[in-house]
Design a protein around this motif. Structure first.
Motif, PDB file in Angstrom:
ATOM      1  N   VAL A 227      39.130  43.622  50.767  1.00 42.40           N
ATOM      2  CA  VAL A 227      39.378  44.109  49.415  1.00 42.40           C
ATOM      3  C   VAL A 227      38.454  43.368  48.450  1.00 42.40           C
ATOM      4  N   PRO A 228      37.669  44.071  47.621  1.00 37.87           N
ATOM      5  CA  PRO A 228      36.693  43.409  46.729  1.00 37.87           C
ATOM      6  C   PRO A 228      37.337  42.905  45.447  1.00 37.87           C
ATOM      7  N   LEU A 229      37.946  41.734  45.512  1.00 41.52           N
ATOM      8  CA  LEU A 229      38.662  41.194  44.360  1.00 41.52           C
ATOM      9  C   LEU A 229      37.819  40.221  43.537  1.00 41.52           C
ATOM     10  N   TYR A 230      36.709  39.765  44.082  1.00 37.72           N
ATOM     11  CA  TYR A 230      35.904  38.722  43.422  1.00 37.72           C
ATOM     12  C   TYR A 230      34.441  39.135  43.509  1.00 37.72           C
ATOM     13  N   TRP A 231      33.672  38.783  42.499  1.00 39.23           N
ATOM     14  CA  TRP A 231      32.253  39.142  42.480  1.00 39.23           C
ATOM     15  C   TRP A 231      31.417  37.876  42.316  1.00 39.23           C
ATOM     16  N   SER A 232      30.323  37.817  43.054  1.00 35.60           N
ATOM     17  CA  SER A 232      29.474  36.622  43.042  1.00 35.60           C
ATOM     18  C   SER A 232      28.700  36.526  41.733  1.00 35.60           C
ATOM     19  N   ALA A 233      28.004  35.402  41.572  1.00 34.57           N
ATOM     20  CA  ALA A 233      27.185  35.207  40.376  1.00 34.57           C
ATOM     21  C   ALA A 233      26.080  36.252  40.275  1.00 34.57           C
ATOM     22  N   ASN A 234      25.677  36.812  41.421  1.00 31.99           N
ATOM     23  CA  ASN A 234      24.648  37.856  41.441  1.00 31.99           C
ATOM     24  C   ASN A 234      25.231  39.261  41.326  1.00 31.99           C
ATOM     25  N   GLY A 235      26.545  39.344  41.087  1.00 29.76           N
ATOM     26  CA  GLY A 235      27.167  40.646  40.897  1.00 29.76           C
ATOM     27  C   GLY A 235      27.456  41.398  42.173  1.00 29.76           C
ATOM     28  N   LEU A 236      27.601  40.666  43.288  1.00 28.10           N
ATOM     29  CA  LEU A 236      27.892  41.305  44.571  1.00 28.10           C
ATOM     30  C   LEU A 236      29.353  41.090  44.943  1.00 28.10           C
ATOM     31  N   PRO A 237      29.992  42.099  45.552  1.00 32.06           N
ATOM     32  CA  PRO A 237      31.413  41.968  45.905  1.00 32.06           C
ATOM     33  C   PRO A 237      31.617  40.961  47.029  1.00 32.06           C
ATOM     34  N   MET A 238      32.611  40.099  46.859  1.00 29.45           N
ATOM     35  CA  MET A 238      32.986  39.105  47.867  1.00 29.45           C
ATOM     36  C   MET A 238      34.368  39.484  48.374  1.00 29.45           C
ATOM     37  N   GLY A 239      34.445  39.962  49.589  1.00 30.82           N
ATOM     38  CA  GLY A 239      35.690  40.497  50.096  1.00 30.82           C
ATOM     39  C   GLY A 239      36.748  39.445  50.372  1.00 30.82           C
ATOM     40  N   ALA A 240      37.993  39.809  50.064  1.00 33.03           N
ATOM     41  CA  ALA A 240      39.155  39.059  50.543  1.00 33.03           C
ATOM     42  C   ALA A 240      39.701  39.833  51.741  1.00 33.03           C
ATOM     43  N   HIS A 241      39.846  39.154  52.867  1.00 34.08           N
ATOM     44  CA  HIS A 241      40.205  39.817  54.126  1.00 34.08           C
ATOM     45  C   HIS A 241      41.674  39.556  54.427  1.00 34.08           C
ATOM     46  N   PHE A 242      42.437  40.631  54.584  1.00 30.92           N
ATOM     47  CA  PHE A 242      43.864  40.531  54.875  1.00 30.92           C
ATOM     48  C   PHE A 242      44.146  41.157  56.235  1.00 30.92           C
ATOM     49  N   ALA A 243      45.016  40.529  57.021  1.00 36.41           N
ATOM     50  CA  ALA A 243      45.451  41.080  58.303  1.00 36.41           C
ATOM     51  C   ALA A 243      46.973  40.991  58.384  1.00 36.41           C
ATOM     52  N   ALA A 244      47.578  42.011  58.966  1.00 40.66           N
ATOM     53  CA  ALA A 244      49.036  42.056  59.113  1.00 40.66           C
ATOM     54  C   ALA A 244      49.398  42.076  60.594  1.00 40.66           C
ATOM     55  N   ARG A 245      50.679  42.139  60.876  1.00 39.78           N
ATOM     56  CA  ARG A 245      51.145  42.212  62.261  1.00 39.78           C
ATOM     57  C   ARG A 245      50.711  43.523  62.915  1.00 39.78           C
ATOM     58  N   PHE A 246      50.636  43.514  64.231  1.00 39.68           N
ATOM     59  CA  PHE A 246      50.346  44.715  65.003  1.00 39.68           C
ATOM     60  C   PHE A 246      51.272  45.841  64.576  1.00 39.68           C
ATOM     61  N   GLY A 247      50.694  46.984  64.222  1.00 38.41           N
ATOM     62  CA  GLY A 247      51.481  48.146  63.861  1.00 38.41           C
ATOM     63  C   GLY A 247      51.947  48.195  62.425  1.00 38.41           C
TER      64      GLY A 247
END
Length: 284
Positions: A227-247
């Motif tokens: 999920v692109p919640l943060y942007w770098s100083a150069n204006g590029l998206p820095m993803g936040a990676h989330f994982a949940a339980r199987f299924g």
């Protein structure tokens, strides 16, 4: 399919679109050896209600490669946003030794790639030659393309055991949060590989030091999202990676919808674009 470790979904502009496409494609293919359980309700419905307060495990590093200060700030900002929405975030370490994990993964990839190229050769009536392959593929085949059946079977069992370890870890956590990448998105061409004299461990360091987090969930079978919640100083998206339980894809989608509402990203576009001469051209 890399013994169940590979699958396909999409990159979308909105959580709604991801849920809609998953609703259209979810379900078990007849006879499939690996499948996730079907959700009780549509994934689009999962977006209609905020998730319950979640226990989120914050993982800032995995493996021997450092996470840059920019990636750390991105994931910590995501953690603060989650806390502001009522979720509980605690620091954690994943139960995996990454070099050992990647060695097993590439045993499976090497054997699977060899099998696939043999099949292509049979279909076209002439063997696939090394010169037809990318340097990365030649390296993998050189180091892992001739593993024994016993080595392949042992690697699959190792990965299955890892999936069970992750399932035990998830008894205490609803979601895992980590950076998507250890540093800012790479310029086009930076990760191109032309030199097939590299050893496999050098290839792994080049690619997986950049993205050590995501492959873990391919192997464990857990649904994950960036999920692109943060942007770098150069204006590029820095993803936040989330994982949940199987299924539990619905848990992720509900969380994504909540994050999207709290911090919308659809109208944010990087100042560079690969499609139009390296510069972003606004739609008309």
């Amino acid at each position: 399919g890399w013994a169940g470790m590979s699958t396909h979904h999409c990159i979308t502009l909105s959580v709604r679109d991801s849920a809609g496409l998953l609703d259209a494609t979810a379900g078990m293919e007849l006879g499939a050896p690996y499948a996730a359980p079907m959700a009780a309700h549509s994934y689009a419905q999962a977006l209609q209600q905020a998730p319950r307060p979640l226990r989120i495990a914050l993982v800032e590093q995995v493996g021997p490669w450092p996470t840059s200060s920019q990636s750390l700030e991105a994931v910590r900002q995501a953690a603060r946003l989650c806390e502001s929405l009522g979720h509980r975030v605690t620091s954690a370490q994943l139960p995996v030794v990454l070099p050992a994990f990647l060695d097993q993964v590439f045993t499976i990839i090497g054997a699977s790639t060899r099998n696939y190229l043999d099949l292509l050769g049979q279909l076209r009536g002439t063997p696939v030659q090394p010169g037809e392959l990318e340097a990365r593929t030649r390296i993998i085949l050189r180091d892992k393309g001739a593993v024994s059946g016993a080595q392949y079977a042992a690697a699959v069992e190792w990965i299955h055991a890892f999936g069970r370890q992750m399932a035990l870890f998830m008894r205490d956590h609803d979601v895992i949060l980590s950076p998507t990448l250890t540093r800012e998105p790479a310029p086009i061409g930076e990760l191109d590989l032309q030199d097939d004299s590299l050893r496999l461990d050098e290839l792994i360091e080049r690619f997986h030091s950049y993205s050590p987090f995501t492959a873990l969930f391919n192997a464990s079978g857990q649904p994950a999202m960036s999920v692109p919640l943060y942007w770098s100083a150069n204006g590029l998206p820095m993803g936040a990676h989330f994982a949940a339980r199987f299924g539990e894809d619905a848990t992720l989608l509900a969380l994504a919808a909540q994050l999207e509402q709290a911090q919308p990203w659809r109208q944010r576009v990087a100042p560079v674009n690969a499609c139009v001469g390296g510069a972003f051209a606004p739609a008309t």
